[in-house]
Scaffold this motif. Structure first.
Motif, short mmCIF file in Angstrom:
data_model
loop_
_atom_site.label_atom_id
_atom_site.label_comp_id
_atom_site.label_asym_id
_atom_site.label_seq_id
_atom_site.Cartn_x
_atom_site.Cartn_y
_atom_site.Cartn_z
N ASN A 38 0.93 -0.51 -0.30
CA ASN A 38 0.05 0.19 0.04
C ASN A 38 1.12 1.29 0.35
N ILE A 39 2.27 0.91 -0.29
CA ILE A 39 2.98 2.89 -0.01
C ILE A 39 4.28 2.29 -0.69
N THR A 40 4.77 3.12 -1.52
CA THR A 40 5.85 2.29 -2.12
C THR A 40 6.68 4.67 -2.22
N PRO A 41 8.11 4.82 -2.40
CA PRO A 41 9.01 3.20 -1.63
C PRO A 41 9.08 2.97 -0.61
N GLU A 54 10.95 -0.35 0.10
CA GLU A 54 10.52 -1.47 0.18
C GLU A 54 12.26 -1.75 -0.61
N THR A 55 13.12 -2.80 -0.43
CA THR A 55 14.63 -3.20 -0.89
C THR A 55 15.37 -2.52 -1.78
N PHE A 56 16.24 -1.95 -2.56
CA PHE A 56 16.89 -1.47 -3.23
C PHE A 56 18.56 -1.97 -3.67
N LEU A 57 18.91 -2.15 -4.26
CA LEU A 57 20.03 -2.80 -4.29
C LEU A 57 21.62 -1.83 -4.80
N CYS A 58 22.00 -1.46 -3.94
CA CYS A 58 23.57 -0.76 -3.85
C CYS A 58 24.37 -0.90 -5.01
N ARG A 59 25.96 -0.62 -4.93
CA ARG A 59 26.64 -1.26 -5.29
C ARG A 59 27.04 -2.21 -4.67
N ASP A 60 26.94 -2.40 -3.43
CA ASP A 60 27.77 -3.93 -2.57
C ASP A 60 25.90 -4.30 -1.73
N LYS A 61 25.34 -4.30 -1.84
CA LYS A 61 24.50 -4.88 -0.76
C LYS A 61 23.03 -3.86 -1.02
N PRO A 62 22.12 -4.26 -0.34
CA PRO A 62 20.85 -4.19 -0.50
C PRO A 62 20.29 -3.19 0.17
N GLU A 65 12.50 1.67 -11.28
CA GLU A 65 13.35 1.19 -12.10
C GLU A 65 14.27 1.93 -11.91
N ILE A 66 13.32 3.69 -12.15
CA ILE A 66 14.30 5.06 -11.65
C ILE A 66 15.49 5.51 -11.01
N LEU A 67 14.51 4.41 -9.42
CA LEU A 67 15.28 4.93 -8.06
C LEU A 67 16.42 3.83 -7.79
N PHE A 85 20.33 3.90 -7.20
CA PHE A 85 21.36 3.48 -5.37
C PHE A 85 22.22 2.66 -6.00
N LYS A 86 22.52 2.16 -7.30
CA LYS A 86 23.11 1.52 -7.51
C LYS A 86 24.90 2.18 -7.76
#
Length: 404
Positions: A230-233, A235-243, A287-289, A293-294
């Motif tokens: 029911n809410i976004t963002p 959630e987890t986003f994958l960064c350079r090393d970990k989520p 997709e944008i975020l 973050f990566k």
């Protein structure tokens, strides 16, 4: 709060996790908790990998601040001695299958005939009655039956068990809460009571907003992975090393997030201006975020976002948890000498009262470690009487071995 339950005597017949964790909470609060096991041991958790020396780390997680004695409840002498213990006790906790205590001749009715003030807390998988009451209850099975697995896991993946035995853990809290309430009630009425706790009931009650959504409008929630339905963002986003987990729960937080990552225009984009808009265009926003973050490490993003009051945190492994500055600052690890391991380490009770943590007065006991001292302290048995009891147990164990 330190020692708040001093003087309360608890006989703990429970095994594995939900019961023992609950009685450990009582012990942390100062109750005298005495684990009662069959000679040779009757708690499967003692044999669960991994081990520290000869002690199961699983067992160590649920049994500090307790005493351990062995007693054969299937023998006439053992039952008689247990009845004497009930006369002096306040609480009995058990998690046998429904009806087992009665078959041992120790039903609630019998216990109250010995001590009308006794509180019996029975923990089972499905409760003391009903079409499933005779079935054994195990945490992962209850997670499945009671809906938790169906709402856990990736949207297009299989139903997933929670990584910790969360139903057992939640039930242990109700063990403690219900016993505290029963003790308070007894202060007024002078009578004990029989508490019936089931893992199924606890898990169904913990469905919270998911249950409410179904009961009030028929909405059947589905798995959404690490995202929020029911809410976004959120959630987890994958960064350079970990989520990195982000919980931007309102429009202000979303705007702050956009500023931090250098995408200020997103907050005014008609697709993402409100939460409803963002939900409708969830895939595009993600997709944008994630592409942004990566470009940096999770810890670096977390520092910047936290500075702008956007709730977030890296997905840490267990080693990283205990290296976390806040975990170390809060002194979450406790130590105490152990009779066979030398040193016991565990996670402290999370309660702080006036800035003080609850004491760890003793490490989890080895099997039967306190039998002699317990019989001496509770019944004034002399050494000769205790030795005689031990000889009877030893003889029965040898006879059982020869007959099998």
């Amino acid at each position: 709060m330190q020692g708040a339950l001093k003087g309360v005597k608890v006989l703990d017949l429970s095994r594995v996790l939900a019961g023992p964790l609950g009685t450990m909470l009582l012990a942390d609060l100062g109750a005298e908790v005495v684990r009662v096991e069959q000679p040779g041991g009757s708690d499967d958790i003692r044999h669960w990998w991994p081990f520290a020396g000869e002690e199961s780390t699983y067992y160590l997680s649920a049994n500090r601040n307790k005493k351990s004695i062995t007693l054969n409840l299937k023998s006439e002498r053992g039952r008689s001695l247990f009845e004497d213990m009930v006369q002096k006790a306040d609480v009995v906790v058990e998690n046998f299958k429904a009806g087992t205590l009665a078959r041992l001749g120790l039903s609630y009715e019998h216990l109250t005939s010995i001590n009308s003030k006794i509180i019996l807390c029975s923990v089972t998988g499905y409760g003391q009655d009903g079409p499933y009451h005779k079935q054994p209850g195990y945490d992962p099975v209850i997670q499945a039956v009671a809906g938790l697995m169906d709402v856990t896991g990736e949207a297009d993946g299989e139903a997933t068990r929670v990584g910790t035995p969360v139903v057992d853990i939640m039930t242990s809290h109700y063990v403690c809460i219900s016993i505290l309430a029963a003790l308070r009630s007894r202060d007024e009425s002078g009578k004990g009571q029989h508490i019936d706790l089931s893992l199924l009931d606890v898990q169904v009650s913990s469905l919270a907003n998911i249950a409410s959504s179904y009961l009030m409008n028929g909405h059947v929630s589905k798995r959404a992975g690490n995202a929020h339905g029911n809410i976004t963002p959120y959630e987890t986003f994958l960064c350079r090393d970990k989520p990195l987990m982000i919980a931007a729960g309102n429009d202000r937080m979303f705007a702050a997030l956009c500023n931090v990552i250098g995408q200020e225009s997103l907050a005014e984009d008609p697709r993402f201006r409100t939460n409803a808009d963002r939900i409708a265009h969830r895939g595009e926003l993600r997709e944008i975020l994630e592409s942004v973050f990566k470009t940096e490490r999770a810890d670096a993003w977390a520092e910047k976002l936290a500075a702008n009051q956007v709730p977030c945190g890296p997905v840490n492994n267990i080693e990283q948890v205990f290296q976390h500055d806040q975990v170390k600052h809060r002194d979450m690890v406790v130590e105490h000498s152990h009779s066979s391991l030398g040193m016991y380490k565990g996670v402290r009770n999370p309660i702080l009262s006036d800035g003080n943590a609850l004491d760890v007065n003793s490490a989890p006991p080895t099997l039967g470690e306190h039998t002699t001292s317990f019989l001496s302290e509770w019944f004034n048995f002399d050494q000769k009487t205790i030795d005689d009891l031990k000889k009877r147990v030893s003889y029965r164990q040898r006879l059982f071995a020869l007959c099998n």
